[in-house]
Design a protein around this motif. Structure first.
Motif, PDB file in Angstrom:
ATOM      1  N   GLY A 130       0.849  -1.180   0.000  1.00 56.76           N
ATOM      2  CA  GLY A 130       0.000   0.000   0.000  1.00 56.76           C
ATOM      3  C   GLY A 130       0.889   1.236   0.000  1.00 56.76           C
ATOM      4  N   HIS A 131       0.376   2.331   0.506  1.00 55.70           N
ATOM      5  CA  HIS A 131       1.053   3.626   0.443  1.00 55.70           C
ATOM      6  C   HIS A 131       2.396   3.680   1.181  1.00 55.70           C
ATOM      7  CE1 HIS A 131       1.194   7.947  -0.149  1.00 55.70           C
ATOM      8  NE2 HIS A 131       1.399   8.122   1.138  1.00 55.70           N
ATOM      9  N   TRP A 132       2.543   2.939   2.252  1.00 51.45           N
ATOM     10  CA  TRP A 132       3.738   3.039   3.108  1.00 51.45           C
ATOM     11  C   TRP A 132       4.732   1.930   2.779  1.00 51.45           C
ATOM     12  CZ3 TRP A 132       3.498   7.635   4.942  1.00 51.45           C
ATOM     13  CH2 TRP A 132       2.271   8.196   5.221  1.00 51.45           C
ATOM     14  N   THR A 133       5.392   2.033   1.629  1.00 58.78           N
ATOM     15  CA  THR A 133       6.271   0.970   1.139  1.00 58.78           C
ATOM     16  C   THR A 133       7.374   0.602   2.121  1.00 58.78           C
ATOM     17  OG1 THR A 133       7.592   2.597  -0.054  1.00 58.78           O
ATOM     18  CG2 THR A 133       5.880   1.467  -1.305  1.00 58.78           C
ATOM     19  N   GLN A 134       7.990   1.602   2.739  1.00 59.25           N
ATOM     20  CA  GLN A 134       9.118   1.326   3.637  1.00 59.25           C
ATOM     21  C   GLN A 134       8.682   0.542   4.869  1.00 59.25           C
ATOM     22  OE1 GLN A 134       8.107   4.334   2.585  1.00 59.25           O
ATOM     23  NE2 GLN A 134       9.831   5.638   2.045  1.00 59.25           N
ATOM     24  N   GLN A 135       7.492   0.847   5.380  1.00 60.08           N
ATOM     25  CA  GLN A 135       7.011   0.147   6.564  1.00 60.08           C
ATOM     26  C   GLN A 135       6.407  -1.213   6.208  1.00 60.08           C
ATOM     27  OE1 GLN A 135       6.400   3.479   6.058  1.00 60.08           O
ATOM     28  NE2 GLN A 135       7.862   4.139   7.613  1.00 60.08           N
ATOM     29  N   GLU A 136       5.745  -1.311   5.068  1.00 53.07           N
ATOM     30  CA  GLU A 136       5.071  -2.545   4.684  1.00 53.07           C
ATOM     31  C   GLU A 136       6.026  -3.585   4.109  1.00 53.07           C
ATOM     32  OE1 GLU A 136       1.421  -1.933   2.423  1.00 53.07           O
ATOM     33  OE2 GLU A 136       1.330   0.113   3.229  1.00 53.07           O
ATOM     34  N   ASP A 137       7.096  -3.139   3.470  1.00 47.75           N
ATOM     35  CA  ASP A 137       8.068  -4.071   2.889  1.00 47.75           C
ATOM     36  C   ASP A 137       9.476  -3.478   2.983  1.00 47.75           C
ATOM     37  OD1 ASP A 137       9.496  -5.993   1.533  1.00 47.75           O
ATOM     38  OD2 ASP A 137       8.360  -5.832  -0.342  1.00 47.75           O
ATOM     39  N   PRO A 138      10.014  -3.390   4.214  1.00 48.72           N
ATOM     40  CA  PRO A 138      11.337  -2.783   4.377  1.00 48.72           C
ATOM     41  C   PRO A 138      12.436  -3.553   3.634  1.00 48.72           C
ATOM     42  CG  PRO A 138      10.571  -3.707   6.459  1.00 48.72           C
ATOM     43  CD  PRO A 138       9.442  -3.797   5.485  1.00 48.72           C
ATOM     44  N   GLU A 139      12.340  -4.882   3.613  1.00 48.01           N
ATOM     45  CA  GLU A 139      13.361  -5.674   2.927  1.00 48.01           C
ATOM     46  C   GLU A 139      13.324  -5.420   1.418  1.00 48.01           C
ATOM     47  OE1 GLU A 139      11.101  -7.136   5.035  1.00 48.01           O
ATOM     48  OE2 GLU A 139      12.402  -7.397   6.772  1.00 48.01           O
ATOM     49  N   GLY A 140      12.124  -5.393   0.835  1.00 47.46           N
ATOM     50  CA  GLY A 140      11.984  -5.135  -0.592  1.00 47.46           C
ATOM     51  C   GLY A 140      12.448  -3.737  -0.963  1.00 47.46           C
ATOM     52  N   THR A 141      12.112  -2.770  -0.118  1.00 49.18           N
ATOM     53  CA  THR A 141      12.543  -1.390  -0.350  1.00 49.18           C
ATOM     54  C   THR A 141      14.065  -1.303  -0.317  1.00 49.18           C
ATOM     55  OG1 THR A 141      10.509  -0.527   0.655  1.00 49.18           O
ATOM     56  CG2 THR A 141      12.372   0.986   0.478  1.00 49.18           C
ATOM     57  N   ASN A 142      14.684  -1.891   0.705  1.00 54.14           N
ATOM     58  CA  ASN A 142      16.144  -1.866   0.812  1.00 54.14           C
ATOM     59  C   ASN A 142      16.818  -2.585  -0.346  1.00 54.14           C
ATOM     60  OD1 ASN A 142      16.181  -0.363   3.136  1.00 54.14           O
ATOM     61  ND2 ASN A 142      16.320  -2.129   4.497  1.00 54.14           N
ATOM     62  N   GLU A 143      16.248  -3.693  -0.772  1.00 56.35           N
ATOM     63  CA  GLU A 143      16.817  -4.441  -1.898  1.00 56.35           C
ATOM     64  C   GLU A 143      16.839  -3.577  -3.168  1.00 56.35           C
ATOM     65  OE1 GLU A 143      15.496  -8.223  -4.598  1.00 56.35           O
ATOM     66  OE2 GLU A 143      15.226  -8.412  -2.427  1.00 56.35           O
ATOM     67  N   ILE A 144      15.729  -2.905  -3.434  1.00 54.94           N
ATOM     68  CA  ILE A 144      15.653  -2.027  -4.610  1.00 54.94           C
ATOM     69  C   ILE A 144      16.656  -0.892  -4.489  1.00 54.94           C
ATOM     70  CG2 ILE A 144      14.200  -0.333  -5.801  1.00 54.94           C
ATOM     71  CD1 ILE A 144      11.805  -2.213  -5.216  1.00 54.94           C
ATOM     72  N   LEU A 145      16.690  -0.244  -3.324  1.00 51.24           N
ATOM     73  CA  LEU A 145      17.607   0.881  -3.125  1.00 51.24           C
ATOM     74  C   LEU A 145      19.066   0.472  -3.271  1.00 51.24           C
ATOM     75  CD1 LEU A 145      15.936   2.672  -0.076  1.00 51.24           C
ATOM     76  CD2 LEU A 145      16.223   3.600  -2.379  1.00 51.24           C
ATOM     77  N   LEU A 146      19.448  -0.613  -2.629  1.00 52.03           N
ATOM     78  CA  LEU A 146      20.846  -1.047  -2.685  1.00 52.03           C
ATOM     79  C   LEU A 146      21.260  -1.466  -4.090  1.00 52.03           C
ATOM     80  CD1 LEU A 146      21.076  -2.988   0.681  1.00 52.03           C
ATOM     81  CD2 LEU A 146      22.138  -0.783   0.122  1.00 52.03           C
ATOM     82  N   GLU A 147      20.377  -2.170  -4.791  1.00 56.42           N
ATOM     83  CA  GLU A 147      20.696  -2.585  -6.162  1.00 56.42           C
ATOM     84  C   GLU A 147      20.861  -1.363  -7.061  1.00 56.42           C
ATOM     85  OE1 GLU A 147      20.060  -3.264 -10.241  1.00 56.42           O
ATOM     86  OE2 GLU A 147      18.434  -2.423  -9.032  1.00 56.42           O
ATOM     87  N   TRP A 148      19.959  -0.400  -6.935  1.00 51.02           N
ATOM     88  CA  TRP A 148      20.003   0.809  -7.746  1.00 51.02           C
ATOM     89  C   TRP A 148      21.251   1.649  -7.426  1.00 51.02           C
ATOM     90  CZ3 TRP A 148      19.829   6.093  -7.013  1.00 51.02           C
ATOM     91  CH2 TRP A 148      19.544   6.859  -8.164  1.00 51.02           C
ATOM     92  N   LEU A 149      21.527   1.821  -6.144  1.00 55.80           N
ATOM     93  CA  LEU A 149      22.703   2.590  -5.737  1.00 55.80           C
ATOM     94  C   LEU A 149      24.000   1.926  -6.219  1.00 55.80           C
ATOM     95  CD1 LEU A 149      21.624   3.593  -2.142  1.00 55.80           C
ATOM     96  CD2 LEU A 149      22.062   5.173  -4.051  1.00 55.80           C
ATOM     97  N   THR A 150      24.067   0.599  -6.165  1.00 50.60           N
ATOM     98  CA  THR A 150      25.249  -0.126  -6.636  1.00 50.60           C
ATOM     99  C   THR A 150      25.478   0.111  -8.121  1.00 50.60           C
ATOM    100  OG1 THR A 150      24.951  -1.820  -4.939  1.00 50.60           O
ATOM    101  CG2 THR A 150      26.273  -2.423  -6.851  1.00 50.60           C
ATOM    102  N   ARG A 151      24.426   0.118  -8.902  1.00 44.84           N
ATOM    103  CA  ARG A 151      24.565   0.345 -10.347  1.00 44.84           C
ATOM    104  C   ARG A 151      24.953   1.772 -10.702  1.00 44.84           C
ATOM    105  NH1 ARG A 151      20.132   0.285 -13.155  1.00 44.84           N
ATOM    106  NH2 ARG A 151      18.670  -0.152 -11.507  1.00 44.84           N
TER     107      ARG A 151
END
Length: 75
Positions: free
Chosen positions: A52-73
């Motif tokens: 839903g609207h609160w991605t970081q709270q609802e799926d912190p692992e998924g959010t971090n995975e996306i952020l880390l992969e994007w930042l690495t690239r």
């Protein structure tokens, strides 16, 4: 008022790496609302989480995975 940098009617585009994490089930800010961002952000990469609207709270692992992969690239 006309800008000296951009001709009248021109749209300035951001060219720096940009990431948007959208939420598939967001009733407040549906992902379709970001479709027009592509005309302003040349390098926009949109990723989707099944939350839903609160991605970081609802799926912190998924959010971090996306952020880390994007930042690495990009950095």
């Amino acid at each position: 008022m006309q800008s000296e940098v951009f001709p009248e009617g021109a749209i300035a585009k951001l060219t720096v790496p940009a990431l948007m994490i959208a939420a598939r089930r967001d009733a407040i800010c549906h992902p379709d609302l970001s479709d027009n961002l592509l005309q302003y952000v040349e390098t926009l990469e949109r990723r989707m989480l099944d939350t839903g609207h609160w991605t970081q709270q609802e799926d912190p692992e998924g959010t971090n995975e996306i952020l880390l992969e994007w930042l690495t690239r990009h950095f």
